[in-house]
Design a protein around this motif. Structure first.
Motif, PDB file in Angstrom:
ATOM      1  N   PHE A   4     -53.112  47.432-101.210  1.00 58.25           N
ATOM      2  CA  PHE A   4     -52.357  47.194-102.430  1.00 58.25           C
ATOM      3  C   PHE A   4     -52.906  45.546-102.878  1.00 58.25           C
ATOM      4  N   HIS A   5     -52.895  45.397-104.047  1.00 59.65           N
ATOM      5  CA  HIS A   5     -53.308  44.121-104.726  1.00 59.65           C
ATOM      6  C   HIS A   5     -52.301  43.095-104.275  1.00 59.65           C
ATOM      7  N   ASP A   6     -51.120  43.201-104.178  1.00 63.90           N
ATOM      8  CA  ASP A   6     -50.206  42.395-103.845  1.00 63.90           C
ATOM      9  C   ASP A   6     -48.804  43.006-103.167  1.00 63.90           C
ATOM     10  N   TRP A   7     -47.702  42.298-102.769  1.00 55.38           N
ATOM     11  CA  TRP A   7     -46.692  42.923-102.099  1.00 55.38           C
ATOM     12  C   TRP A   7     -45.716  43.626-103.100  1.00 55.38           C
ATOM     13  N   ASN A   8     -45.710  43.023-104.232  1.00 55.14           N
ATOM     14  CA  ASN A   8     -44.961  43.876-105.336  1.00 55.14           C
ATOM     15  C   ASN A   8     -45.298  45.252-105.318  1.00 55.14           C
ATOM     16  N   GLU A   9     -46.591  45.198-105.412  1.00 52.61           N
ATOM     17  CA  GLU A   9     -47.203  46.702-105.882  1.00 52.61           C
ATOM     18  C   GLU A   9     -46.907  47.524-104.368  1.00 52.61           C
ATOM     19  N   ARG A  10     -47.344  46.913-103.455  1.00 47.87           N
ATOM     20  CA  ARG A  10     -47.070  47.798-102.304  1.00 47.87           C
ATOM     21  C   ARG A  10     -45.739  48.335-102.050  1.00 47.87           C
ATOM     22  N   ILE A  11     -44.995  47.488-102.088  1.00 46.22           N
ATOM     23  CA  ILE A  11     -43.315  47.727-101.897  1.00 46.22           C
ATOM     24  C   ILE A  11     -42.675  48.681-103.253  1.00 46.22           C
ATOM     25  N   PHE A  12     -43.600  48.482-104.306  1.00 44.35           N
ATOM     26  CA  PHE A  12     -43.282  49.420-105.392  1.00 44.35           C
ATOM     27  C   PHE A  12     -43.496  50.926-104.796  1.00 44.35           C
ATOM     28  N   ARG A  13     -44.781  50.919-104.331  1.00 39.98           N
ATOM     29  CA  ARG A  13     -45.164  52.452-103.968  1.00 39.98           C
ATOM     30  C   ARG A  13     -44.417  52.732-102.776  1.00 39.98           C
ATOM     31  N   GLU A  14     -43.896  52.115-102.035  1.00 41.87           N
ATOM     32  CA  GLU A  14     -43.186  52.505-100.705  1.00 41.87           C
ATOM     33  C   GLU A  14     -41.677  52.596-100.868  1.00 41.87           C
ATOM     34  N   CYS A  15     -41.254  52.168-102.065  1.00 39.00           N
ATOM     35  CA  CYS A  15     -39.705  51.917-102.168  1.00 39.00           C
ATOM     36  C   CYS A  15     -39.042  52.292-103.674  1.00 39.00           C
ATOM     37  N   TYR A  16     -39.547  51.323-104.468  1.00 39.57           N
ATOM     38  CA  TYR A  16     -38.955  51.623-105.745  1.00 39.57           C
ATOM     39  C   TYR A  16     -39.417  53.013-106.460  1.00 39.57           C
ATOM     40  N   LEU A  17     -40.633  53.052-106.479  1.00 36.87           N
ATOM     41  CA  LEU A  17     -41.031  54.565-106.964  1.00 36.87           C
ATOM     42  C   LEU A  17     -40.575  55.825-106.110  1.00 36.87           C
ATOM     43  N   PRO A  18     -40.365  55.870-104.998  1.00 45.91           N
ATOM     44  CA  PRO A  18     -39.759  56.986-104.260  1.00 45.91           C
ATOM     45  C   PRO A  18     -38.181  56.913-104.479  1.00 45.91           C
ATOM     46  N   ASN A  19     -37.541  56.062-104.941  1.00 54.42           N
ATOM     47  CA  ASN A  19     -36.089  56.101-105.068  1.00 54.42           C
ATOM     48  C   ASN A  19     -35.791  56.466-106.540  1.00 54.42           C
ATOM     49  N   VAL A  20     -36.588  56.550-107.523  1.00 55.76           N
ATOM     50  CA  VAL A  20     -36.485  57.049-108.755  1.00 55.76           C
ATOM     51  C   VAL A  20     -36.674  58.606-108.696  1.00 55.76           C
ATOM     52  N   ARG A  21     -37.461  59.103-107.651  1.00 56.28           N
ATOM     53  CA  ARG A  21     -37.894  60.412-107.661  1.00 56.28           C
ATOM     54  C   ARG A  21     -37.763  60.811-106.189  1.00 56.28           C
ATOM     55  N   ALA A  22     -36.703  60.537-105.528  1.00 56.21           N
ATOM     56  CA  ALA A  22     -36.370  60.910-104.192  1.00 56.21           C
ATOM     57  C   ALA A  22     -36.242  62.479-103.981  1.00 56.21           C
ATOM     58  N   LEU A  23     -36.836  63.070-102.880  1.00 57.07           N
ATOM     59  CA  LEU A  23     -36.833  64.144-102.617  1.00 57.07           C
ATOM     60  C   LEU A  23     -35.870  64.679-101.651  1.00 57.07           C
ATOM     61  N   ILE A  24     -35.049  65.790-101.897  1.00 62.88           N
ATOM     62  CA  ILE A  24     -34.429  66.551-101.182  1.00 62.88           C
ATOM     63  C   ILE A  24     -34.984  67.899-100.521  1.00 62.88           C
ATOM     64  N   LEU A  25     -35.132  67.910 -99.288  1.00 57.94           N
ATOM     65  CA  LEU A  25     -35.759  69.160 -98.553  1.00 57.94           C
ATOM     66  C   LEU A  25     -35.087  69.947 -97.932  1.00 57.94           C
ATOM     67  N   ASN A  26     -35.345  71.038 -97.909  1.00 60.11           N
ATOM     68  CA  ASN A  26     -34.497  72.080 -97.039  1.00 60.11           C
ATOM     69  C   ASN A  26     -35.316  72.166 -95.404  1.00 60.11           C
ATOM     70  N   PRO A  27     -34.673  72.698 -94.550  1.00 63.35           N
ATOM     71  CA  PRO A  27     -35.171  72.691 -93.024  1.00 63.35           C
ATOM     72  C   PRO A  27     -36.734  73.063 -93.140  1.00 63.35           C
ATOM     73  N   SER A  28     -37.132  73.755 -93.909  1.00 61.40           N
ATOM     74  CA  SER A  28     -38.768  74.221 -93.972  1.00 61.40           C
ATOM     75  C   SER A  28     -39.586  72.835 -94.672  1.00 61.40           C
ATOM     76  N   GLY A  29     -38.967  71.936 -95.015  1.00 63.10           N
ATOM     77  CA  GLY A  29     -39.765  71.031 -95.676  1.00 63.10           C
ATOM     78  C   GLY A  29     -40.188  71.185 -97.163  1.00 63.10           C
ATOM     79  N   GLN A  30     -39.526  72.121 -97.771  1.00 62.16           N
ATOM     80  CA  GLN A  30     -39.680  72.490 -99.192  1.00 62.16           C
ATOM     81  C   GLN A  30     -38.814  71.584 -99.927  1.00 62.16           C
ATOM     82  N   ILE A  31     -39.299  71.457-101.170  1.00 68.21           N
ATOM     83  CA  ILE A  31     -38.557  70.517-101.943  1.00 68.21           C
ATOM     84  C   ILE A  31     -37.478  71.316-102.754  1.00 68.21           C
ATOM     85  N   VAL A  32     -36.079  71.108-102.592  1.00 67.92           N
ATOM     86  CA  VAL A  32     -35.032  71.662-102.988  1.00 67.92           C
ATOM     87  C   VAL A  32     -34.775  70.828-104.462  1.00 67.92           C
ATOM     88  N   ASP A  33     -34.843  69.503-104.562  1.00 61.02           N
ATOM     89  CA  ASP A  33     -34.469  68.789-105.592  1.00 61.02           C
ATOM     90  C   ASP A  33     -35.209  67.634-105.842  1.00 61.02           C
TER      91      ASP A  33
END
Length: 831
Positions: free
Chosen positions: A35-64
């Motif tokens: 990534f270009h810088d640490w803000n961008e890297r951590i955005f992709r690894e943390c901030y973005l995943p937290n606004v659209r966090a996956l809830i999975l079932n035991p089969s690994g499918q997206i429930v929500d």
């Protein structure tokens, strides 16, 4: 609510300000690659995943897919949130929306709380800076969330009685501390107006975290602030152990905190760095989502935020906090009070065991000297402009969050009580910017780690250098010399950077950007534009500058190109405006020489233009350079004089043609020796390195060319022969084609088609999506499908919410649509 369990996770989202103080933009940070810088890297690894966090079932499918910010208490550092607003506005919008939704679920109390502005250690800051940090934190919060904050996060939870008094004075209702920062507790009277009885010591960390506490002001009778002490063992297990790897394990651990016989509301709560969820602990955001959105309800727990819990269960105990060594307070990440930010205390972040932190104290002392020198001048010079200099400083946050020139000028006139001239406005902005940089240079991360020359410490020294420059511009006094003398006494760990003066001279000073640097970057870049004459009235934004080109003329003779122009450059930060003339000469392909000076008048400019282009016409190179030296002075800029990232951009543009030519040469080598390469392959011999490199380069390019051709043919399985031939040729030669560009390309193509489905769902689009996914499997390409899954999930959710808006064509293609959704691992595909 007489009983019951309330659950609250607090996430402290923060990154230190990383912007170059002269450009107000983050430069490339190689350590954050790819990534270009640490803000961008951590955005992709943390901030973005937290606004659209996956809830999975035991089969690994997206429930929500859920927004974690809706069900957790959080603060976001103002300097980080400003960066998110600029670079990722959709995520920024989703965070603000999550706070609004949380108010509906918490009786009008939002999840978001404020933070002291730039993460200074408040107990080490003078009272004047404490007040500004709080007011800037509140002002930034109010600007973004549209409401007053009820709580405030303290950097590193660093706290003492004085800091709590400041929070009380500014009207904050609560803050969150470590259990080890509490000293003693005693009951409150039934009306909760005062404590009574004997104090019970809890200095060993044994304070009960399941309730709120009240701290009474020592100086303002009757006033108080509420304190929460997070669950230490669970928070530690989340941040530093494996608790965030299993949602059921997490739920069991939380359940173990509940006192079944309490008969009152109990708050089970933790506090960790927000970056724990995804950056420090991969997929930690999924565990958080599952616990908050699924397990809490299953266990009969109520997810709340701190302000709501205060309403549900007001404090029944008074608390005293520890004073810490020298009454300088305590913090959650130092076992020695706040020693980590001022001395060689033994708390370390990285590096060999022999590395010391003896630089911490002398560096802070050097900055204290610079702060005090410049603050004294601000008080005196500010009084000549502002009715109240400190009031202007405290309210300046209103301009920091929105730097529209008109707003800044109105603010300055209001603070001055009169109409200021442009020169006075510029001077006033320089004074206020000096104060902003004086605070930024105390950002706590600079002292957190072990080595003096780390990027966080470099950053605060950059702010010091910017403060010195601003002070020189307003006071006419250069403080660099005495500051460097103090830096020379700040010892480092690395031989080549043995003290802070060397860090300043080798790592900080090359990053200083002047108006002339910005003009030069524009002038050299303009050489690549096709126009021979240019009169642009439009405004170009370069970092924190607005550039308006007034005129430009470019001509070439043989291998020599001359470009001459006039422009206006304005700093959006200080409102300082200058008019410049530039002349840049390109000799051959790679040599540049750029001269810059302030503009005189049009008559002089006409003479310059006539003289220089006459010499170009006659190809009098020596005379051309001589005249440029006479007109502009001997100071000129070559490619190596540009700032690092500007230089990289220019070199990238320079090398485009050369890269293409070289690639074609490799292609000739590969094609001309194709039969020989087959012989090597059939004979099971190692291909010579030169042939292997030519083959790898050629096949990489052809692979992407054929991938683009496949896109034009809708990725039809019967039209992939050329693509597969390239892939098979590489595999036969034992060459690994670079698959990342192809995977990224396929994701982009897939996303385009998903967007198309939202507009006009057709069987053809779905077939193309399925073709892309089949091709990726065939080529063993690993696709990062988060964006695609989020978009399709959102599309299905919107159709369910408003069935009347579902296009009729969807019913006709329901079966392939379900197939696509399943391929993208969505569990429930019903529309």
């Amino acid at each position: 609510m007489s009983g019951g369990v309330c659950l609250c996770f607090h996430a402290h989202f923060y990154q230190p300000p990383r912007e170059n103080p002269w450009l107000e933009a983050i430069e490339k940070q190689p350590s954050a690659a790819p990534f270009h810088d640490w803000n961008e890297r951590i955005f992709r690894e943390c901030y973005l995943p937290n606004v659209r966090a996956l809830i999975l079932n035991p089969s690994g499918q997206i429930v929500d897919i859920v927004n974690n910010f809706e069900r957790m208490s959080f603060n976001i550092g103002p300097t980080l949130f400003s960066w998110i607003e600029t670079h990722h506005p959709e995520a920024y919008r989703m965070i603000l929306e999550a706070d609004r939704r949380s108010m509906d679920m918490n009786n009008g109390h939002g999840n978001a709380i404020a933070q002291v502005y730039n993460h200074v250690i408040m107990t080490l800051a003078p009272p004047r800076d404490q007040i500004t940090q709080i007011r800037w934190g509140v002002g930034d919060f109010r600007h973004r969330f549209g409401r007053e904050p009820e709580g405030m996060w303290l950097a590193e939870t660093a706290c003492n009685d004085g800091v709590l008094e400041a929070l009380i004075e500014e009207g904050l209702k609560f803050t969150i501390l470590s259990p080890h920062q509490a000293e003693s507790v005693r009951p409150l009277d039934p009306e909760r107006k005062f404590g009574y009885g004997d104090w019970r010591g809890v200095g060993d960390g044994s304070i009960d975290p399941r309730r709120a506490y009240r701290f009474f002001s020592r100086t303002h009778p009757g006033k108080f602030i509420n304190l929460f002490f997070y669950d230490g063992p669970i928070s530690k297990a989340m941040g530093f152990e494996g608790l965030l790897f299993d949602a059921n394990l997490m739920s069991d651990r939380l359940a173990g905190c509940v006192d079944g016989a309490a008969g009152r509301p109990q708050l089970v709560h933790t506090a960790v760095d927000g970056e724990t969820f995804g950056h420090h602990k991969a997929f930690g955001e999924r565990v958080l989502a599952y616990v908050n959105f699924v397990r809490a309800e299953q266990m009969g727990w109520r997810v709340v935020n701190y302000a709501h819990f205060l309403e549900i269960s007001p404090p029944a105990f008074e608390v005293n906090i520890k004073a810490g060594p020298k009454n300088e307070g305590t913090a959650w990440s130092c076992a020695h009070g706040v020693g980590r930010w001022k001395e060689h205390c033994g708390c370390r972040g990285d590096g060999p065991p022999e590395w010391h932190q003896k630089w911490r104290g002398p560096l802070r002392a050097a900055l204290d000297w610079l702060r005090d020198e410049t603050s004294a001048y601000f008080a005196a010079a500010g009084a000549e402009i502002f009715e109240d200099p400190d009031k202007a400083r405290n309210e300046y946050i209103g301009i920091v969050v929105n730097r529209a020139a008109g707003r800044a000028r109105r603010f300055l006139n209001r603070q001055a009580g009169r109409e200021l001239s442009p020169e006075e406005q510029c001077r006033a902005m320089r004074l206020l910017e000096g104060q902003r940089n004086a605070m930024l240079m105390y950002t706590s991360c600079a002292w957190f780690f072990t080595e003096l020359s780390g990027i966080e410490t470099q950053q605060v020294i950059q702010y010091a250098a910017r403060l010195i420059q601003l002070h020189l511009e307003v006071a006419g006094v250069n403080l660099e010399g005495p500051f460097l003398e103090r830096l020379a006494a700040v010892p480092g760990n690395l031989p080549g950077l043995a003290n802070a003066r060397l860090v300043y001279e080798k790592l900080v000073k090359p990053r200083i950007a002047s108006f002339e640097h910005v003009v030069c970057y524009y002038a050299v870049g303009a050489l690549f534009e096709p126009e021979s004459h240019h009169d642009a009235g439009g405004l170009l934004r370069l970092s924190c500058f607005d550039l308006k080109a007034l005129s430009r003329r470019k001509e070439s003779r043989g291998s020599l190109t001359l470009s001459l122009g006039r422009l206006v450059l304005t700093s959006r930060i200080t409102l300082h405006e200058k008019v410049f003339v530039f002349a840049v000469v390109r000799i051959g392909d790679y040599d540049f020489r750029c001269s810059v000076r302030e503009f005189g008048d049009l008559e002089e400019y006409g003479r310059i233009e006539k003289d220089l282009f006459e010499d170009l016409e006659e190809a009098r190179v020596v005379e051309l350079f001589r005249k440029m030296d006479f007109i502009f002075g001997n100071r000129y800029y070559a490619l190596n004089d540009l700032l690092t990232e500007d230089r990289m951009n220019i070199i990238g543009r320079l090398s485009e043609e050369a890269v293409t030519k070289t690639a074609l040469s490799y292609q000739d080598i590969y094609d001309g020796n194709r039969r020989l390469l087959d012989i090597y392959r059939l004979s099971k011999l190692v291909v010579p390195e030169v042939f292997g490199f030519a083959a790898r380069t050629t096949l990489d390019r052809r692979f992407m060319d054929e991938m683009r051709s496949a896109a034009a043919r809708q990725f039809h399985p019967r039209k992939l022969a050329h693509l597969m031939r390239v892939f098979d040729d590489a595999r036969g030669l034992g060459i690994e084609i670079r698959t990342e560009p192809a995977a990224d390309f396929l994701v982009e193509e897939l996303m385009q088609r998903i967007e198309g489905l939202a507009e006009n769902p057709t069987a053809e689009l779905i077939a193309e999506c399925l073709n892309i996914l089949k091709l990726a499997k065939k080529l063993n390409l690993e696709l990062v499908l988060n964006d695609v899954q989020f978009r399709l999930f959102g599309l299905i959710r919107s159709w369910r919410a408003e069935p009347e808006r579902v296009p009729d064509s969807v019913r006709e293609i329901e079966k392939p649509f379900h197939q696509l959704a399943r391929e993208l691992k969505l569990a429930d595909t019903a529309i």
